[in-house]
Write an enzyme that holds these catalytic residues in place. Structure first.
Site, PDB file in Angstrom:
ATOM      1  N   SER A  53       0.805  -1.221   0.000  1.00 20.85           N
ATOM      2  CA  SER A  53       0.000   0.000   0.000  1.00 20.85           C
ATOM      3  C   SER A  53       0.840   1.274   0.000  1.00 20.85           C
ATOM      4  O   SER A  53       0.420   2.306  -0.527  1.00 20.85           O
ATOM      5  CB  SER A  53      -0.937   0.016   1.215  1.00 20.85           C
ATOM      6  OG  SER A  53      -0.192  -0.041   2.422  1.00 20.85           O
ATOM      7  N   GLY A  86      -1.798  -4.169   1.251  1.00 23.28           N
ATOM      8  CA  GLY A  86      -1.943  -5.376   2.039  1.00 23.28           C
ATOM      9  C   GLY A  86      -1.022  -6.515   1.650  1.00 23.28           C
ATOM     10  O   GLY A  86      -0.977  -7.542   2.339  1.00 23.28           O
ATOM     11  N   ASN A 121       4.210  -5.760   5.826  1.00 19.06           N
ATOM     12  CA  ASN A 121       3.052  -6.619   6.082  1.00 19.06           C
ATOM     13  C   ASN A 121       3.438  -8.029   6.490  1.00 19.06           C
ATOM     14  O   ASN A 121       2.598  -8.777   6.996  1.00 19.06           O
ATOM     15  CB  ASN A 121       2.134  -6.649   4.861  1.00 19.06           C
ATOM     16  CG  ASN A 121       1.431  -5.329   4.648  1.00 19.06           C
ATOM     17  OD1 ASN A 121       1.019  -4.675   5.597  1.00 19.06           O
ATOM     18  ND2 ASN A 121       1.316  -4.907   3.395  1.00 19.06           N
ATOM     19  N   ASP A 152      -1.446   7.550  10.707  1.00 22.61           N
ATOM     20  CA  ASP A 152      -1.689   6.303  11.434  1.00 22.61           C
ATOM     21  C   ASP A 152      -0.380   5.652  11.882  1.00 22.61           C
ATOM     22  O   ASP A 152      -0.377   4.517  12.330  1.00 22.61           O
ATOM     23  CB  ASP A 152      -2.496   5.324  10.578  1.00 22.61           C
ATOM     24  CG  ASP A 152      -1.766   4.906   9.303  1.00 22.61           C
ATOM     25  OD1 ASP A 152      -0.680   5.455   9.030  1.00 22.61           O
ATOM     26  OD2 ASP A 152      -2.282   4.031   8.577  1.00 22.61           O
ATOM     27  N   HIS A 168       1.287   4.645   7.319  1.00 22.50           N
ATOM     28  CA  HIS A 168       1.186   5.077   5.929  1.00 22.50           C
ATOM     29  C   HIS A 168       1.544   6.554   5.797  1.00 22.50           C
ATOM     30  O   HIS A 168       1.041   7.382   6.554  1.00 22.50           O
ATOM     31  CB  HIS A 168      -0.236   4.850   5.403  1.00 22.50           C
ATOM     32  CG  HIS A 168      -0.644   3.417   5.370  1.00 22.50           C
ATOM     33  ND1 HIS A 168      -1.283   2.811   6.427  1.00 22.50           N
ATOM     34  CD2 HIS A 168      -0.489   2.467   4.412  1.00 22.50           C
ATOM     35  CE1 HIS A 168      -1.522   1.542   6.124  1.00 22.50           C
ATOM     36  NE2 HIS A 168      -1.043   1.302   4.910  1.00 22.50           N
TER      37      HIS A 168
END
Length: 248
Positions: free
Chosen positions: A75, A101, A131, A222, A225
């Site tokens: 992402s 993802g 991830n 967050d 990101h």
């Protein structure tokens, strides 16, 4: 034919590159992220059907487009499309194969199922691995094994292309976070891949940190990101490195 080519490529690499870091025989036994796997998990923010659609779009690009700079990742790579892509990277005849993802196993599957196509990129910009921590719950050593497997797959596809190998970006707000330490450990292993002269390792992590090592909210809202502001700062550095590689 493929096995012969794979062995030939290994013979050209410095002995210290992969064989001293990871045993090929132990990869699948220790790191789930070295196994090519299609996305099967449904997320609230992306269905499996959406993932398949994104991959199918990439396969069409790989089959019909001429690409000089290929971005591959998750992402964070996909996020370039919504920020700096048209202004900064599209003029470089670039394509973005980032899908949110994805872990290393998903990227391996995509590369083995159409995402290579007829492409012959001069530079591959790779950022993958975060991830593997969150979705596969891997150790830093296992994450590095997954990244190594993706690098090998890229070099099998495009043996003359240069790989701009990004360090995994820091995440979580505080520098004292155990996750930060895991990222550092993984990156120390990933960096060793740059023993190959066609692999250029770059750690852009400091772009996202303040002077005390914290991630500001306006850089990663967050703490995972990048924001539009962060992408702009990152792009200013990244595009210069890409230009240098295109000139060599």
């Amino acid at each position: 034919m493929m096995l012969h080519f794979f062995i030939s490529r290994l013979a050209l690499w410095p002995v210290c590159l992969f064989l001293s870091i990871y045993s090929l025989n132990s990869l699948s036994a220790t790191a789930p992220g070295v196994l090519p796997v299609k996305r099967t998990q449904e997320f609230s923010w992306m269905s499996v059907a959406a993932w398949e659609k994104y991959h199918a779009e990439d396969v069409l690009v790989a089959q019909f487009d001429k690409v000089d700079v290929l971005f591959i990742g998750d992402s964070i790579t996909a996020g370039w499309d919504w920020t700096q892509w048209q202004r900064t990277f599209a003029p470089l005849n670039a394509a973005n194969f980032g899908i949110g993802g994805d872990h290393t196993g998903n990227v391996l599957w995509r590369l083995q199922h159409g995402a290579v196509g007829n492409l012959n990129p001069r530079v591959v910009v790779l950022l993958i691995g975060v991830n593997n921590f969150g979705h596969l719950h891997e150790s830093p050593e296992q994450v590095a094994q997954g990244v190594s497997a993706v690098v090998r797959q890229i070099q099998l596809a495009w043996p003359n292309g240069k790989i701009l190998l990004n360090a995994i970006l820091p995440y979580e707000q505080a520098p004292s976070s155990p996750k930060r330490a895991e990222v550092i450990q993984a990156n120390q292993l990933i960096k060793r891949l740059a023993a190959d002269p066609l692999i250029i390792y770059q750690d852009y992590g400091p772009v996202f940190l303040d002077k005390n090592g914290y991630i500001p909210a306006d850089i990663m809202a967050d703490y995972l990101h990048p924001t539009a502001k962060a992408y702009e700062l990152w792009a200013q550095i990244l595009v210069k490195d890409i230009h240098l590689l295109l000139q060599k």
